[in-house]
Scaffold this active site. Structure first.
Site, PDB file in Angstrom:
ATOM      1  N   GLN A 206       0.813  -1.214   0.000  1.00  3.52           N
ATOM      2  CA  GLN A 206       0.000   0.000   0.000  1.00  3.52           C
ATOM      3  C   GLN A 206       0.848   1.266   0.000  1.00  3.52           C
ATOM      4  OE1 GLN A 206      -2.518  -0.492   3.456  1.00  3.52           O
ATOM      5  NE2 GLN A 206      -3.685  -2.162   2.534  1.00  3.52           N
TER       6      GLN A 206
ATOM      7  N   HIS B  39      -0.897  -0.069   5.704  1.00  2.00           N
ATOM      8  CA  HIS B  39      -1.449   0.929   6.624  1.00  2.00           C
ATOM      9  C   HIS B  39      -0.504   2.095   6.905  1.00  2.00           C
ATOM     10  CE1 HIS B  39      -4.814  -1.811   8.476  1.00  2.00           C
ATOM     11  NE2 HIS B  39      -4.726  -1.902   7.145  1.00  2.00           N
TER      12      HIS B  39
ATOM     13  N   GLU C 183     -14.968   3.854   9.743  1.00  2.00           N
ATOM     14  CA  GLU C 183     -15.421   4.882  10.667  1.00  2.00           C
ATOM     15  C   GLU C 183     -15.291   6.285  10.098  1.00  2.00           C
ATOM     16  OE1 GLU C 183     -14.149   2.688  14.883  1.00  2.00           O
ATOM     17  OE2 GLU C 183     -13.372   4.685  14.400  1.00  2.00           O
TER      18      GLU C 183
ATOM     19  N   TYR D 160      -9.612   7.141  20.202  1.00  2.00           N
ATOM     20  CA  TYR D 160     -10.713   6.612  19.398  1.00  2.00           C
ATOM     21  C   TYR D 160     -10.748   5.085  19.357  1.00  2.00           C
ATOM     22  CZ  TYR D 160     -11.915  11.334  18.679  1.00  2.00           C
ATOM     23  OH  TYR D 160     -12.319  12.623  18.939  1.00  2.00           O
TER      24      TYR D 160
ATOM     25  N   TYR E 165     -10.599 -10.213   9.853  1.00  2.00           N
ATOM     26  CA  TYR E 165     -10.718 -10.784   8.512  1.00  2.00           C
ATOM     27  C   TYR E 165     -10.956 -12.286   8.571  1.00  2.00           C
ATOM     28  CZ  TYR E 165      -9.010  -6.319   6.749  1.00  2.00           C
ATOM     29  OH  TYR E 165      -8.871  -4.980   6.448  1.00  2.00           O
TER      30      TYR E 165
END
Length: 407
Positions: A118, A182, A277, A287, A298
Site C-alpha cells: 500500500q 497501513h 469509521e 478513538y 478478517y
C-alpha cells in the site's frame, strides 16, 4: 507509460434514484441503503443513526465524464488556483492535469518512495499561501534503513510546473517498520494554517497496540505547523513519554481527512470486516483501536475482546458494516448542487462509489451513493470552483472523472 487523454461522457444518470447499488433503486424514503447482513451480527450501535442512515436521493440530473485515463493507481488529488489538478500516482509520480484532460509529464524533484504493498506516493495538498510562495505538500512511504515509514515533504512548485524546488521533509512517522500496509495518509490544512496528517498503525499484529501508545506515531492523527514544527497548544506538548505532534490516538488506517465549514477536522478510517469509521477527532482523545471496534477480524473472529465501547474511548460519528473501504473525502461547498452544501463526500474503494453523507450537527442523517455505474475504485474526491465534483479511480488504468449537473 500509458498517457491517454479522454474527454468522453461515460454516463448521464438522472438521479431521481441513484442507481445500481444494493437495491437503492427500490428503497423507500427513510429506508437505509445498506441491506446486507452486518459482520458484527450481535453488535449494536452506541446511539441511533450511528450506522445505516436513511437513504436520500438527488433529484437533479447529473452525468460523469472521464476527463483523463492511463494513470497508474492515482492516490491524491488537489486543485490548483488556475483550475488544473495535481494528481499523485502511487509508484512515485506527480502530474498536473488540465480540466480538458491534458496529462503532464511527471514533475521532477520528488524524493524516492517505497511503492510496495500500500506504499508509495500518497496524498498531495497545496499550501495555504500557494498564491504567494507556490508551496505544495505531499505524503509518501519513505524508504529507510530497516524498513520504511510515512513521511511528509514540501517544496516549491516551479513557475512552469515541471519540478519541485527546495524540497524539505517536515515529518517522519516513527518508529520505522519493515512492512507494506497501513501508512495512512491524508493531508489537510486547517483554517489556522496548521497541517493535519493521518496515519495508519501498519496493520500487522505486533504493531496494532502502538495505536494506543503515545510514544509512537502509529495509528494517530498528527497536527504540525507548515514548517514541521510543533504547535505549542497541541494536547501532548510537555507530557512525558508522549510525542508532541500527536493530536488524537486509537486509529486504524486513516486515509481521508477534511476540514468542515465550521473549522473542525473530520477523518475517514478503514475497518476490518466491518467498522469503517467517520470520526471528528478532538485534541487529546482516544478513538479506541484496537481495544474497541465494530466488525470482526478478517478471519471472522472477534477483534480482541469483541467490545465496541469502553470508558475513556470515543465512539465514531458513523460506521459501515459491511465496509465501503473509504478513501479521501471533501465537504461540499459549491453552487452546482446547492442542496448538498455542508454534505460530506466520501470516496469508496471497495464499493466503487462516492458516498454523500447528509449531516445535521455532528450526526449523519442521510446517505446517497453517487457514480455507482462507473464501476471503479474511487480513491479521492474534490470540489472544483464551479461546484462540479472531481474524483480519481485507484486502478492500473486510473481515471480522472468529473461529475456535474446536466442542464
Amino acid at each position: 507509460m500509458r498517457l491517454l487523454v479522454l474527454a468522453v461522457s461515460v454516463a448521464a444518470v438522472a438521479l431521481a434514484a441513484a442507481c445500481g447499488a444494493n437495491g437503492q433503486d427500490a428503497a423507500r424514503p427513510g429506508d437505509p441503503l445498506e441491506n446486507r447482513a452486518a459482520n458484527g451480527a450481535n453488535q449494536q450501535p452506541a446511539f441511533a443513526g450511528q450506522t445505516r442512515a436513511p437513504g436520500v436521493r438527488t433529484v437533479t440530473a447529473m452525468a460523469h465524464t472521464v476527463v483523463a485515463s492511463g494513470l497508474e493507481e492515482p492516490w491524491g488529488l488537489a486543485l490548483l488556483p488556475d483550475g488544473r489538478w495535481l494528481v499523485t500516482e502511487r509508484p512515485g509520480r506527480l502530474r498536473i492535469i488540465t480540466p480538458q484532460g491534458a496529462v503532464g509529464e511527471p514533475i521532477a524533484g520528488l524524493p524516492a518512495v517505497d511503492p510496495r504493498g500500500q506504499g508509495g506516493l500518497l496524498d498531495v495538498v497545496i499550501g495555504p499561501g500557494f498564491g504567494q510562495d507556490r508551496m505544495i505538500y505531499w505524503s509518501y512511504a519513505e524508504p529507510r534503513d530497516g524498513g520504511n515509514g510515512t513521511a511528509v515533504a514540501r517544496g516549491r512548485l516551479s513557475d512552469d510546473g515541471v519540478r519541485v524546488e527546495s524540497v524539505q521533509v517536515i515529518f517522519h512517522a516513527m518508529p520505522t517498520y519493515d512492512g507494506v500496509l497501513h501508512y495512512g495518509s491524508s493531508l489537510a490544512f486547517a483554517r489556522d494554517g496548521k497541517l493535519f496528517i493521518t496515519l495508519g498503525e501498519r496493520s500487522d499484529a505486533p504493531m496494532r497496540p502502538q495505536a494506543q501508545d503515545l510514544g509512537s506515531h502509529m495509528g494517530k492523527t498528527i497536527r504540525i505547523n507548515a514548517d514541521g514544527s510543533v504547535p505549542a497548544d497541541n494536547p501532548f506538548v510537555g507530557r512525558a513519554g508522549a510525542l508532541p505532534e500527536i493530536w488524537s490516538s486509537g486509529h486504524r488506517n486513516v486515509q481521508g481527512v477534511a476540514i468542515a465549514p465550521d473549522g473542525a477536522v473530520w477523518t475517514m478510517e478503514h475497518g476490518t470486516r466491518g467498522g469503517d469509521e467517520l470520526n471528528r477527532p478532538e485534541a487529546g482523545k482516544n478513538y479506541g483501536w484496537p481495544v474497541i471496534a465494530y466488525g470482526v477480524e478478517y478471519s471472522g473472529g472477534p477483534i480482541n475482546e469483541g467490545v465496541t465501547a469502553r470508558d475513556g474511548m470515543e465512539q465514531p460519528v458513523y460506521y459501515w458494516d459491511p465496509v465501503i473501504a473509504p478513501g479521501g473525502m471533501a465537504f461540499y461547498d459549491g453552487a452546482m448542487f446547492p442542496g448538498w452544501r455542508g454534505n460530506l463526500l466520501v470516496a469508496g474503494l471497495k464499493e466503487k462509489h462516492i458516498a454523500r453523507l447528509v449531516l445535521e450537527g455532528n450526526r449523519v442523517v442521510g446517505e446517497e451513493r453517487l457514480m455507482t455505474d462507473l464501476g471503479e475504485r474511487v480513491r479521492d474526491v474534490a470540489v472544483a470552483a464551479d461546484g462540479a465534483v472531481w474524483a480519481i479511480t485507484d486502478e492500473p488504468d486510473g481515471k480522472l472523472v468529473r461529475l456535474a449537473a446536466v442542464n
